[in-house]
Design a protein around this motif. Structure first.
Motif, PDB file in Angstrom:
ATOM      1  N   ASP A  16      47.904  41.116  34.908  1.00 20.65           N
ATOM      2  CA  ASP A  16      48.355  41.850  36.081  1.00 20.65           C
ATOM      3  C   ASP A  16      48.114  40.951  37.298  1.00 20.65           C
ATOM      4  OD1 ASP A  16      48.610  43.447  38.342  1.00 20.65           O
ATOM      5  OD2 ASP A  16      47.625  45.179  37.458  1.00 20.65           O
ATOM      6  N   PRO A  17      49.174  40.546  38.005  1.00 19.90           N
ATOM      7  CA  PRO A  17      48.993  39.612  39.124  1.00 19.90           C
ATOM      8  C   PRO A  17      48.024  40.122  40.185  1.00 19.90           C
ATOM      9  CG  PRO A  17      51.322  39.845  38.582  1.00 19.90           C
ATOM     10  CD  PRO A  17      50.595  40.892  37.806  1.00 19.90           C
ATOM     11  N   GLY A  18      47.926  41.444  40.339  1.00 17.63           N
ATOM     12  CA  GLY A  18      47.040  41.997  41.351  1.00 17.63           C
ATOM     13  C   GLY A  18      45.610  42.182  40.899  1.00 17.63           C
ATOM     14  N   MET A  19      45.348  41.914  39.633  1.00 22.18           N
ATOM     15  CA  MET A  19      44.000  42.101  39.091  1.00 22.18           C
ATOM     16  C   MET A  19      43.090  40.969  39.537  1.00 22.18           C
ATOM     17  SD  MET A  19      42.948  42.521  35.044  1.00 22.18           S
ATOM     18  CE  MET A  19      43.434  44.236  34.886  1.00 22.18           C
ATOM     19  N   ARG A  20      41.870  41.308  39.918  1.00 26.76           N
ATOM     20  CA  ARG A  20      40.886  40.289  40.270  1.00 26.76           C
ATOM     21  C   ARG A  20      40.420  39.563  39.006  1.00 26.76           C
ATOM     22  NH1 ARG A  20      36.024  42.933  43.185  1.00 26.76           N
ATOM     23  NH2 ARG A  20      36.141  44.171  41.276  1.00 26.76           N
ATOM     24  N   VAL A  21      39.975  38.334  39.188  1.00 27.22           N
ATOM     25  CA  VAL A  21      39.527  37.535  38.053  1.00 27.22           C
ATOM     26  C   VAL A  21      38.423  38.250  37.289  1.00 27.22           C
ATOM     27  CG1 VAL A  21      38.393  35.374  37.394  1.00 27.22           C
ATOM     28  CG2 VAL A  21      40.221  35.351  39.109  1.00 27.22           C
ATOM     29  N   ILE A  22      37.456  38.799  38.011  1.00 25.71           N
ATOM     30  CA  ILE A  22      36.332  39.463  37.339  1.00 25.71           C
ATOM     31  C   ILE A  22      36.808  40.672  36.545  1.00 25.71           C
ATOM     32  CG2 ILE A  22      35.697  40.934  39.313  1.00 25.71           C
ATOM     33  CD1 ILE A  22      32.724  40.371  38.469  1.00 25.71           C
ATOM     34  N   ASP A  23      37.805  41.386  37.065  1.00 21.71           N
ATOM     35  CA  ASP A  23      38.328  42.556  36.347  1.00 21.71           C
ATOM     36  C   ASP A  23      39.092  42.131  35.097  1.00 21.71           C
ATOM     37  OD1 ASP A  23      37.292  44.229  38.325  1.00 21.71           O
ATOM     38  OD2 ASP A  23      39.107  44.056  39.539  1.00 21.71           O
ATOM     39  N   PHE A  24      39.815  41.015  35.201  1.00 22.32           N
ATOM     40  CA  PHE A  24      40.584  40.489  34.074  1.00 22.32           C
ATOM     41  C   PHE A  24      39.658  40.167  32.902  1.00 22.32           C
ATOM     42  CE2 PHE A  24      42.259  36.552  32.018  1.00 22.32           C
ATOM     43  CZ  PHE A  24      43.406  37.074  31.445  1.00 22.32           C
ATOM     44  N   VAL A  25      38.573  39.472  33.179  1.00 20.34           N
ATOM     45  CA  VAL A  25      37.649  39.075  32.111  1.00 20.34           C
ATOM     46  C   VAL A  25      36.830  40.273  31.629  1.00 20.34           C
ATOM     47  CG1 VAL A  25      35.752  37.519  31.503  1.00 20.34           C
ATOM     48  CG2 VAL A  25      37.582  36.731  33.016  1.00 20.34           C
ATOM     49  N   GLU A  26      36.452  41.135  32.546  1.00 22.00           N
ATOM     50  CA  GLU A  26      35.694  42.330  32.176  1.00 22.00           C
ATOM     51  C   GLU A  26      36.515  43.244  31.260  1.00 22.00           C
ATOM     52  OE1 GLU A  26      34.494  45.743  35.004  1.00 22.00           O
ATOM     53  OE2 GLU A  26      32.755  44.389  35.003  1.00 22.00           O
TER      54      GLU A  26
ATOM     55  N   GLY B 241      28.426  49.444  29.462  1.00 20.79           N
ATOM     56  CA  GLY B 241      27.146  49.554  30.148  1.00 20.79           C
ATOM     57  C   GLY B 241      26.790  48.313  30.939  1.00 20.79           C
ATOM     58  N   SER B 242      25.489  48.099  31.095  1.00 24.37           N
ATOM     59  CA  SER B 242      25.016  46.973  31.903  1.00 24.37           C
ATOM     60  C   SER B 242      25.403  45.632  31.275  1.00 24.37           C
ATOM     61  CB  SER B 242      23.489  47.044  32.049  1.00 24.37           C
ATOM     62  OG  SER B 242      22.862  46.999  30.772  1.00 24.37           O
ATOM     63  N   ARG B 243      25.591  45.603  29.967  1.00 19.73           N
ATOM     64  CA  ARG B 243      25.935  44.343  29.300  1.00 19.73           C
ATOM     65  C   ARG B 243      27.336  43.876  29.677  1.00 19.73           C
ATOM     66  NH1 ARG B 243      27.617  42.934  23.812  1.00 19.73           N
ATOM     67  NH2 ARG B 243      27.006  40.753  23.478  1.00 19.73           N
ATOM     68  N   LEU B 244      28.196  44.802  30.075  1.00 19.54           N
ATOM     69  CA  LEU B 244      29.572  44.453  30.428  1.00 19.54           C
ATOM     70  C   LEU B 244      29.592  43.462  31.584  1.00 19.54           C
ATOM     71  CD1 LEU B 244      32.558  45.087  29.765  1.00 19.54           C
ATOM     72  CD2 LEU B 244      32.440  46.910  31.468  1.00 19.54           C
ATOM     73  N   GLN B 245      28.854  43.759  32.639  1.00 18.27           N
ATOM     74  CA  GLN B 245      28.797  42.852  33.788  1.00 18.27           C
ATOM     75  C   GLN B 245      28.107  41.546  33.420  1.00 18.27           C
ATOM     76  OE1 GLN B 245      26.899  44.503  37.258  1.00 18.27           O
ATOM     77  NE2 GLN B 245      27.044  42.595  38.432  1.00 18.27           N
ATOM     78  N   GLN B 246      27.075  41.630  32.603  1.00 12.49           N
ATOM     79  CA  GLN B 246      26.308  40.443  32.221  1.00 12.49           C
ATOM     80  C   GLN B 246      27.171  39.437  31.464  1.00 12.49           C
ATOM     81  OE1 GLN B 246      23.021  41.356  29.650  1.00 12.49           O
ATOM     82  NE2 GLN B 246      22.418  39.229  29.394  1.00 12.49           N
ATOM     83  N   VAL B 247      27.908  39.894  30.450  1.00 11.82           N
ATOM     84  CA  VAL B 247      28.703  38.958  29.648  1.00 11.82           C
ATOM     85  C   VAL B 247      29.898  38.431  30.442  1.00 11.82           C
ATOM     86  CG1 VAL B 247      27.974  40.017  27.478  1.00 11.82           C
ATOM     87  CG2 VAL B 247      30.122  40.758  28.531  1.00 11.82           C
TER      88      VAL B 247
END
Length: 248
Positions: free
Chosen positions: A88-98, A108-114
């Motif tokens: 999605d062109p409007g998606m932020r990089v962090i959201d794309f990988v998350e 959970g908390s591991r989602l942000q960590q990885v």
């Protein structure tokens, strides 16, 4: 984790692309070499369970992938980066990988960590809030690599991942692969120097058939000076191709 092909065939319409392919892959980095049209992308889509085989069977960790339910379970342990991947062109990089991590069942908390770990690995920490459409081609390719490795999947399938990377970025990419030793990593590339630098084993695919499966040094040893190519490995690889492919 093991990935096994048992007499796998694959078609596009009436055209047969893979012809009775057999191999078993374990931990390590496996290079996949082959000319354009050899069937590499089809092979990798079949590995990733995106395309069910037309014939034969794909097994992941000893379990035949015979239906969509088993395929979904397998995909939670597979990181797959196609040569042309969607976003999605409007998606932020962090959201794309998350999102990739979430698809693999991480929460959970591991989602942000990885997610942060994967972005740090590909040197995109400073681009986490940038929209995917605003990245350069090389940065977008690195975001794709982060998508494939986030959460440490057991099988990582990379189709021409160094396309668009400059020499420094390619060297960094190789260093990333060298740290991944508890997974089965399949690297499709046209660059024999990438294979020589990081791969434990190499498969050569031509016209939908495996024409070589073995060690990289053993293949390079076949590249005698009378063959075309700049390195022993390149000469040996070229010698496995039909004469028409060598001159193409």
């Amino acid at each position: 984790m093991t990935l096994r092909f048992n007499d796998v065939t694959q078609h596009y319409g009436r055209n047969q692309v893979l012809h009775g392919v057999n191999f078993e892959l374990g931990q390590g980095v496996i290079g996949l070499l082959g000319p354009n049209g050899a069937g590499k992308s089809t092979l990798m889509r079949t590995m990733a369970t995106v395309m069910p085989p037309r014939g034969g069977c794909v097994e992941i960790n000893g379990t035949p992938v015979t239906d969509e339910r088993i395929a979904r379970q397998a995909r939670s342990q597979i990181g797959y980066l196609p040569q042309e991947f969607g976003y999605d062109p409007g998606m932020r990089v962090i959201d794309f990988v998350e999102y990739a991590a979430w698809l693999r069942g991480i929460s959970g908390s591991r989602l942000q960590q990885v997610t942060e770990k994967a972005l740090e690995t590909v040197d995109l920490t400073e681009k986490t809030g940038v929209r995917m459409s605003k990245l350069s081609g090389g940065q977008r390719r690195r975001a794709g690599i982060a998508w494939a490795i986030v959460g440490d999947p057991s099988i990582i399938i990379l189709d021409e991942p160094t396309v668009g990377l400059d020499p420094e970025q390619r060297i960094h990419f190789r260093s990333i692969l060298k740290t991944i030793r508890n997974a089965t990593v399949v690297l499709s590339t046209h660059l024999t120097d990438d294979v020589e630098a990081v791969c434990d084993r190499v498969l050569v695919l031509n016209a939908g058939k495996i024409t070589y499966d073995g060690g990289v040094p053993e293949l390079a040893a076949r590249g005698h000076a009378g063959l075309p190519g700049e390195t022993a490995l390149e000469r040996a690889y070229m010698d496995l191709l039909p004469r028409a492919e060598r001159s193409a």
